[in-house]
Scaffold this motif. Structure first.
Motif, PDB file in Angstrom:
ATOM      1  N   VAL A 212     -29.622  -2.761   8.041  1.00  0.00           N
ATOM      2  CA  VAL A 212     -30.488  -3.625   9.169  1.00  0.00           C
ATOM      3  C   VAL A 212     -31.750  -3.577   8.663  1.00  0.00           C
ATOM      4  O   VAL A 212     -32.388  -4.643   8.885  1.00  0.00           O
ATOM      5  N   LEU A 213     -32.234  -2.429   8.733  1.00  0.00           N
ATOM      6  CA  LEU A 213     -33.709  -2.464   8.483  1.00  0.00           C
ATOM      7  C   LEU A 213     -34.288  -3.201   7.106  1.00  0.00           C
ATOM      8  O   LEU A 213     -35.269  -3.781   7.062  1.00  0.00           O
ATOM      9  N   ASP A 241     -28.944   9.207  16.452  1.00  0.00           N
ATOM     10  CA  ASP A 241     -29.124   8.573  17.873  1.00  0.00           C
ATOM     11  C   ASP A 241     -29.660   7.066  17.639  1.00  0.00           C
ATOM     12  O   ASP A 241     -29.492   6.051  18.144  1.00  0.00           O
ATOM     13  N   VAL A 242     -30.866   7.230  16.915  1.00  0.00           N
ATOM     14  CA  VAL A 242     -31.874   5.994  16.651  1.00  0.00           C
ATOM     15  C   VAL A 242     -31.027   5.137  15.654  1.00  0.00           C
ATOM     16  O   VAL A 242     -30.957   3.838  16.117  1.00  0.00           O
ATOM     17  N   ALA A 245     -28.169   3.261  17.926  1.00  0.00           N
ATOM     18  CA  ALA A 245     -28.885   2.432  18.671  1.00  0.00           C
ATOM     19  C   ALA A 245     -29.126   1.291  17.954  1.00  0.00           C
ATOM     20  O   ALA A 245     -28.999   0.219  18.613  1.00  0.00           O
ATOM     21  N   LEU A 246     -29.830   1.344  16.969  1.00  0.00           N
ATOM     22  CA  LEU A 246     -30.237   0.107  16.082  1.00  0.00           C
ATOM     23  C   LEU A 246     -29.339  -0.882  15.676  1.00  0.00           C
ATOM     24  O   LEU A 246     -29.437  -1.991  15.946  1.00  0.00           O
ATOM     25  N   ALA A 250     -28.406  -4.605  16.992  1.00  0.00           N
ATOM     26  CA  ALA A 250     -28.663  -5.878  16.191  1.00  0.00           C
ATOM     27  C   ALA A 250     -27.167  -6.441  16.380  1.00  0.00           C
ATOM     28  O   ALA A 250     -27.243  -7.958  16.443  1.00  0.00           O
ATOM     29  N   VAL A 251     -26.028  -5.662  16.680  1.00  0.00           N
ATOM     30  CA  VAL A 251     -24.718  -6.500  16.884  1.00  0.00           C
ATOM     31  C   VAL A 251     -24.863  -7.252  18.351  1.00  0.00           C
ATOM     32  O   VAL A 251     -24.378  -8.313  18.391  1.00  0.00           O
TER      33      VAL A 251
ATOM     34  N   LEU B  90     -35.954   4.544  23.742  1.00  0.00           N
ATOM     35  CA  LEU B  90     -35.202   4.047  22.426  1.00  0.00           C
ATOM     36  C   LEU B  90     -34.849   2.800  22.613  1.00  0.00           C
ATOM     37  O   LEU B  90     -34.992   2.181  21.285  1.00  0.00           O
ATOM     38  N   VAL B  94     -36.203   0.405  19.470  1.00  0.00           N
ATOM     39  CA  VAL B  94     -35.360  -0.346  18.615  1.00  0.00           C
ATOM     40  C   VAL B  94     -35.390  -1.808  18.637  1.00  0.00           C
ATOM     41  O   VAL B  94     -35.218  -2.593  17.642  1.00  0.00           O
ATOM     42  N   LEU B  98     -36.371  -4.493  15.580  1.00  0.00           N
ATOM     43  CA  LEU B  98     -35.737  -5.640  15.307  1.00  0.00           C
ATOM     44  C   LEU B  98     -36.632  -6.881  15.133  1.00  0.00           C
ATOM     45  O   LEU B  98     -36.372  -7.841  14.777  1.00  0.00           O
ATOM     46  N   PRO B 112     -27.675  -9.450   9.666  1.00  0.00           N
ATOM     47  CA  PRO B 112     -27.264  -8.055   8.928  1.00  0.00           C
ATOM     48  C   PRO B 112     -25.832  -7.821   9.399  1.00  0.00           C
ATOM     49  O   PRO B 112     -25.332  -7.160   8.476  1.00  0.00           O
ATOM     50  N   ALA B 113     -25.503  -8.212  10.486  1.00  0.00           N
ATOM     51  CA  ALA B 113     -24.204  -7.885  10.855  1.00  0.00           C
ATOM     52  C   ALA B 113     -23.205  -8.941  11.245  1.00  0.00           C
ATOM     53  O   ALA B 113     -23.557  -9.668  12.093  1.00  0.00           O
ATOM     54  N   HIS B 115     -20.041 -10.216  13.275  1.00  0.00           N
ATOM     55  CA  HIS B 115     -19.134  -9.724  14.374  1.00  0.00           C
ATOM     56  C   HIS B 115     -17.842 -10.712  14.401  1.00  0.00           C
ATOM     57  O   HIS B 115     -17.913 -11.957  14.202  1.00  0.00           O
TER      58      HIS B 115
END
Lengths: 257, 117
Positions: A212-213, A241-242, A245-246, A250-251, B90, B94, B98, B112-113, B115
């Motif tokens: 993703v990054l 965890d990070v 979460a990332l 993104a999803v 957090l 995040v 993004l 990137p993903a 679904h």
């Protein structure tokens, strides 16, 4: 695995030596029970409890039985059949002397006929005779070259154990050592397998977050990892965890369109 | 001698966190490390080099282990319910990551993903 006995069910085994006393239980059945346990998925504790129960049942007049396990975590007793056996063992570790420690160190079977007259472990003998322990039989647990502990039976009468009991204890100790080594390595293999599965799940999450990054801003894996590590430090969370979460964020964004 | 400093600090951290090389290797693999246990052992003993990226992963693994062993001693306060208060920073962090968007690249890449729902 050798088959320790081939007796038909219910038939009493014919001893190959003329025993002083006839065994109180069917030793062949006992050995079979232990051999079967190696193949099934029992815990170490269940296995040890079975071993001490068998030792107590197959030596006449036994008051209590226990297994001493010696490994990198130290010396300790497991599966003691009663409090007296546990106390007698605890005294050995406390005084750092006694028949089981000697059996373990020398790899020889040790027999005490009377703790009130035996002079080999004066402090321990004095302490356990006060507890009511008079005779002791202890056999080392040997796996190949390694001595992993000892198995012992205690009796409140002097002169209780003879050559027949020594023979029985040697047989049981041989099986018990194999059993212990097996269950310990099975437990170890299970633990490692669980840890590896967890490690791989975490690794997957981090690899996805790295992807993703890289798709958004990072110039490579190393920079992506540095970004995750920096986020972990700032938020006080582990990198795993990070990363999770990332990926979740993104999803969620993509789901919104 | 100065180039040896990170390695010695890492081995000291490993001892401090009471980790065997095997335990440390598991943590390092979990973070994406690609070396095997012998690479780690050799590096920590100063026998073989380890590339910078792998050193970074190893350092993070050690920091997390130290954090875990420290956390085990922390005493909870009655007034602070253990909740997801810590999740909010957090989430924001995040989102920031993004929002940086794709790097200044000539072509727009795929999302990137994928679904499927």
């Amino acid at each position: 695995m050798t088959d320790p006995a081939q007796h038909a069910d219910g038939a009493a085994p014919q001893p190959f030596e003329d025993p002083v006393l006839s065994p109180p239980v069917d030793l062949g059945a006992a050995l079979n029970q232990m051999a079967g346990l190696v193949l099934s998925r029992e815990t170490v504790d269940t296995a040890l409890a079975l071993v001490t129960t068998l030792a107590a049942a197959t030596t006449a007049g036994t008051l209590g039985a226990a297994v001493t396990v010696v490994d990198e975590h130290g010396k300790r007793s497991r599966a003691a059949s009663n409090a007296a056996a546990e106390q007698a063992d605890a005294l050995q570790y406390e005084l750092d002397e006694g028949p089981c420690l000697t059996a373990w160190r020398t790899r020889q079977l040790v027999r005490i006929d009377d703790t009130t007259t035996d002079g080999r472990w004066p402090r321990w003998n004095a302490a356990v005779s006060a507890l009511g322990v008079r005779s002791v039989l202890s056999a080392p647990l040997l796996v190949g070259e390694e001595s992993i502990g000892a198995m012992k039976v205690y009796c409140e009468r002097p002169m209780n154990y003879g050559p027949h009991d020594e023979h029985v204890m040697r047989l049981l100790a041989g099986q018990a050592a194999i059993l212990l080594a097996n269950t310990q390595s099975l437990a170890e293999a299970r633990r490692l397998s669980r840890q590896l599965t967890e490690a791989l799940a975490s690794r997957d999450a981090i690899a996805r977050a790295t992807g993703v990054l890289i798709a958004t801003s990072a110039t490579g894996e190393q920079e992506a990892f540095a970004t995750l590590a920096a986020a972990a430090r700032r938020t006080g969370r582990p990198v795993h965890d990070v990363a999770s979460a990332l990926v979740a964020a993104a999803v969620a964004r993509n789901a919104r369109g | 001698m100065t180039s040896d400093e990170p390695r010695r600090r890492m081995d000291a951290a490993r001892v401090r966190a009471e980790l065997t090389v095997q335990d440390l290797w598991l943590r390092y693999v979990a973070l994406g490390g690609t070396g095997d246990a012998f690479d780690l052992d050799g590096y920590l003993q100063g026998l073989v080099p380890l590339e910078t990226f792998q050193q970074d992963i190893l350092a993070q693994a050690l920091n997390e282990a130290l954090e875990d062993s420290y956390r085990a001693y922390r005493v909870p306060l009655s007034s602070l319910p253990p909740g997801d208060a810590v999740d909010e920073p957090l989430r924001r962090f995040v989102d920031d990551l993004l929002d940086r968007g794709p790097p200044a690249s000539p072509e727009q890449s795929e999302p990137p993903a994928h679904h499927s729902e």
